[in-house]
Design a protein around this motif. Structure first.
Motif, PDB file in Angstrom:
ATOM      1  N   UNK A 122       0.821  -1.206   0.000  1.00 45.71           N
ATOM      2  CA  UNK A 122       0.000   0.000   0.000  1.00 45.71           C
ATOM      3  C   UNK A 122       0.859   1.262   0.000  1.00 45.71           C
ATOM      4  N   UNK A 123       1.969   1.238   0.729  1.00 47.81           N
ATOM      5  CA  UNK A 123       2.878   2.386   0.728  1.00 47.81           C
ATOM      6  C   UNK A 123       3.503   2.568  -0.653  1.00 47.81           C
ATOM      7  N   UNK A 124       3.843   1.464  -1.305  1.00 48.41           N
ATOM      8  CA  UNK A 124       4.425   1.519  -2.648  1.00 48.41           C
ATOM      9  C   UNK A 124       3.414   2.107  -3.639  1.00 48.41           C
ATOM     10  N   UNK A 125       2.160   1.725  -3.491  1.00 50.19           N
ATOM     11  CA  UNK A 125       1.126   2.245  -4.377  1.00 50.19           C
ATOM     12  C   UNK A 125       0.904   3.736  -4.168  1.00 50.19           C
ATOM     13  N   UNK A 126       1.047   4.194  -2.949  1.00 50.10           N
ATOM     14  CA  UNK A 126       0.935   5.633  -2.699  1.00 50.10           C
ATOM     15  C   UNK A 126       2.106   6.378  -3.322  1.00 50.10           C
ATOM     16  N   UNK A 127       3.294   5.813  -3.245  1.00 44.28           N
ATOM     17  CA  UNK A 127       4.447   6.414  -3.915  1.00 44.28           C
ATOM     18  C   UNK A 127       4.238   6.442  -5.432  1.00 44.28           C
ATOM     19  N   UNK A 128       3.657   5.377  -5.972  1.00 42.25           N
ATOM     20  CA  UNK A 128       3.381   5.334  -7.404  1.00 42.25           C
ATOM     21  C   UNK A 128       2.363   6.406  -7.784  1.00 42.25           C
ATOM     22  N   UNK A 129       1.347   6.583  -6.963  1.00 43.22           N
ATOM     23  CA  UNK A 129       0.350   7.628  -7.236  1.00 43.22           C
ATOM     24  C   UNK A 129       1.010   8.998  -7.259  1.00 43.22           C
ATOM     25  N   UNK A 130       1.889   9.252  -6.295  1.00 47.56           N
ATOM     26  CA  UNK A 130       2.576  10.536  -6.237  1.00 47.56           C
ATOM     27  C   UNK A 130       3.464  10.747  -7.468  1.00 47.56           C
ATOM     28  N   UNK A 131       4.171   9.685  -7.880  1.00 47.54           N
ATOM     29  CA  UNK A 131       5.028   9.802  -9.066  1.00 47.54           C
ATOM     30  C   UNK A 131       4.185  10.034 -10.314  1.00 47.54           C
ATOM     31  N   UNK A 132       3.080   9.310 -10.442  1.00 47.41           N
ATOM     32  CA  UNK A 132       2.209   9.488 -11.594  1.00 47.41           C
ATOM     33  C   UNK A 132       1.663  10.906 -11.659  1.00 47.41           C
ATOM     34  N   UNK A 133       1.280  11.456 -10.504  1.00 46.04           N
ATOM     35  CA  UNK A 133       0.765  12.822 -10.471  1.00 46.04           C
ATOM     36  C   UNK A 133       1.818  13.803 -10.964  1.00 46.04           C
ATOM     37  N   UNK A 134       3.063  13.594 -10.557  1.00 45.51           N
ATOM     38  CA  UNK A 134       4.147  14.466 -11.023  1.00 45.51           C
ATOM     39  C   UNK A 134       4.332  14.348 -12.533  1.00 45.51           C
ATOM     40  N   UNK A 135       4.316  13.124 -13.040  1.00 44.07           N
ATOM     41  CA  UNK A 135       4.540  12.913 -14.470  1.00 44.07           C
ATOM     42  C   UNK A 135       3.394  13.481 -15.310  1.00 44.07           C
ATOM     43  N   UNK A 136       2.184  13.416 -14.792  1.00 42.65           N
ATOM     44  CA  UNK A 136       1.032  13.908 -15.541  1.00 42.65           C
ATOM     45  C   UNK A 136       1.053  15.423 -15.704  1.00 42.65           C
ATOM     46  N   UNK A 137       1.759  16.108 -14.830  1.00 42.54           N
ATOM     47  CA  UNK A 137       1.781  17.570 -14.901  1.00 42.54           C
ATOM     48  C   UNK A 137       2.373  18.077 -16.210  1.00 42.54           C
ATOM     49  N   UNK A 138       3.245  17.287 -16.826  1.00 44.36           N
ATOM     50  CA  UNK A 138       3.880  17.740 -18.073  1.00 44.36           C
ATOM     51  C   UNK A 138       2.906  17.741 -19.244  1.00 44.36           C
ATOM     52  N   UNK A 139       1.866  16.919 -19.166  1.00 46.50           N
ATOM     53  CA  UNK A 139       0.922  16.795 -20.276  1.00 46.50           C
ATOM     54  C   UNK A 139       1.410  15.912 -21.404  1.00 46.50           C
ATOM     55  N   UNK A 140       2.631  15.382 -21.288  1.00 50.34           N
ATOM     56  CA  UNK A 140       3.189  14.517 -22.334  1.00 50.34           C
ATOM     57  C   UNK A 140       2.561  13.133 -22.257  1.00 50.34           C
ATOM     58  N   UNK A 141       2.594  12.383 -23.350  1.00 48.17           N
ATOM     59  CA  UNK A 141       2.076  11.016 -23.306  1.00 48.17           C
ATOM     60  C   UNK A 141       2.819  10.177 -22.278  1.00 48.17           C
ATOM     61  N   UNK A 142       2.077   9.394 -21.512  1.00 52.09           N
ATOM     62  CA  UNK A 142       2.626   8.591 -20.413  1.00 52.09           C
ATOM     63  C   UNK A 142       1.952   7.224 -20.422  1.00 52.09           C
ATOM     64  N   UNK A 143       2.759   6.175 -20.304  1.00 59.65           N
ATOM     65  CA  UNK A 143       2.231   4.817 -20.180  1.00 59.65           C
ATOM     66  C   UNK A 143       2.908   4.162 -18.974  1.00 59.65           C
ATOM     67  N   UNK A 144       2.098   3.780 -17.996  1.00 61.42           N
ATOM     68  CA  UNK A 144       2.572   3.058 -16.821  1.00 61.42           C
ATOM     69  C   UNK A 144       2.079   1.621 -16.958  1.00 61.42           C
ATOM     70  N   UNK A 145       2.967   0.733 -17.355  1.00 60.88           N
ATOM     71  CA  UNK A 145       2.563  -0.639 -17.645  1.00 60.88           C
ATOM     72  C   UNK A 145       3.263  -1.639 -16.766  1.00 60.88           C
ATOM     73  N   UNK A 146       2.558  -2.723 -16.457  1.00 60.41           N
ATOM     74  CA  UNK A 146       3.223  -3.750 -15.682  1.00 60.41           C
ATOM     75  C   UNK A 146       2.272  -4.704 -14.996  1.00 60.41           C
TER      76      UNK A 146
END
Length: 260
Positions: A122-146
């Motif tokens: 759950x802590x890892x998923x919260x870190x992932x959410x925070x990282x995704x939020x940062x990456x989304x700010x650029x508006x560039x295409x983003x794919x988080x796969x796995x």
């Protein structure tokens, strides 16, 4: 049109012939691999490069490990999920390919529930959410796969009752997955196949699960709005799971329109 795939190979060296065969037949442009289960130096780089791919890896001995294969240069590589410098598990690799930011993700399993393993998930998923939020700010295409090790909805497993209480299907895990979607990310498969049943990406090796189609969908491609606007197809390719000595997962492949 470019294609991007995610695949938990369950040991790249144990499945190398299957991986090479699939790469040669499917010819994806970008592949996000999980559970390579080897250190960087032991990754079969040359065999994959011979098929026209560049390779980036973040491995560790015997466990975990992620990789990115790309027909384009792999730039600005980030090894490890930001937010916890002491986390040495090789579960996250991020880079830019063809103007698109991508990450290969091997999310913690989390079992048994009630232990530090579930707390870590759950802590890892919260870190992932925070990282995704940062990456989304650029508006560039983003794919988080796995391999997210999350069954999002009852439709995504053969027997929801059997998964009650498991870390992959716990309300906390599913809530954390929805938190990613609420950022604006799109589950590529469900965006195009909202009601499709028996759409699984993992079948256990035990009890004839694959032959009986007793599977779960835990391998996901999450796309930013800029990437989702280009999404034209997404499919689960079951053929590699039919092969001898197959991984227990199979590839999920998305097709995007060419860059405008």
């Amino acid at each position: 049109m470019p294609t991007i795939a995610t695949w938990n190979v369950n040991s790249i060296n144990a499945r190398l012939s299957n991986v090479l065969e699939w790469l040669g037949a499917a010819k994806p442009d970008v592949v996000l691999l999980q559970e390579i289960k080897c250190q960087d130096a032991a990754f079969p780089r040359e065999a994959i490069e011979d098929l026209g791919y560049q390779v980036a890896t973040y491995g560790q001995k015997s466990y975990n490990g992620v990789a990115i294969l790309s027909r384009w240069p792999i730039l600005d590589v980030v090894r490890g999920l930001p937010g916890e410098p002491g986390d040495e598990q090789a579960r996250y690799l991020e880079a830019t390919v063809d103007g698109m930011r991508v990450a290969s993700i091997y999310l913690p399993n989390g079992n048994p529930v009630g232990t530090e393993k579930f707390a870590y998930k759950l802590a890892w998923m919260e870190r992932l959410r925070a990282r995704a939020a940062d990456l989304l700010e650029s508006g560039a295409p983003l794919v988080l796969g796995g391999d997210y090790n999350v069954i999002p909805e009852p439709i995504d497993c053969h027997d929801p009752k059997a998964w009650e209480g498991d870390a992959l299907f716990r309300p906390e895990s599913r809530r954390a997955f929805r938190a990613l979607l609420h950022l604006g990310l799109v589950d590529a498969f469900r965006a195009l196949h909202p009601h499709e049943e028996h759409a699984y990406s993992f079948w256990d090796y035990q009890k004839g699960a694959f032959q009986l189609d007793h599977g779960i969908r835990i391998d996901h491609l999450l796309l930013s709005p800029a990437a989702a606007d280009r999404l034209v197809a997404c499919a689960i390719d079951k053929e590699p799971r039919r092969r001898p000595k197959a991984s227990d997962h199979t590839p999920v492949v998305a097709t995007l329109e060419d860059r405008p």
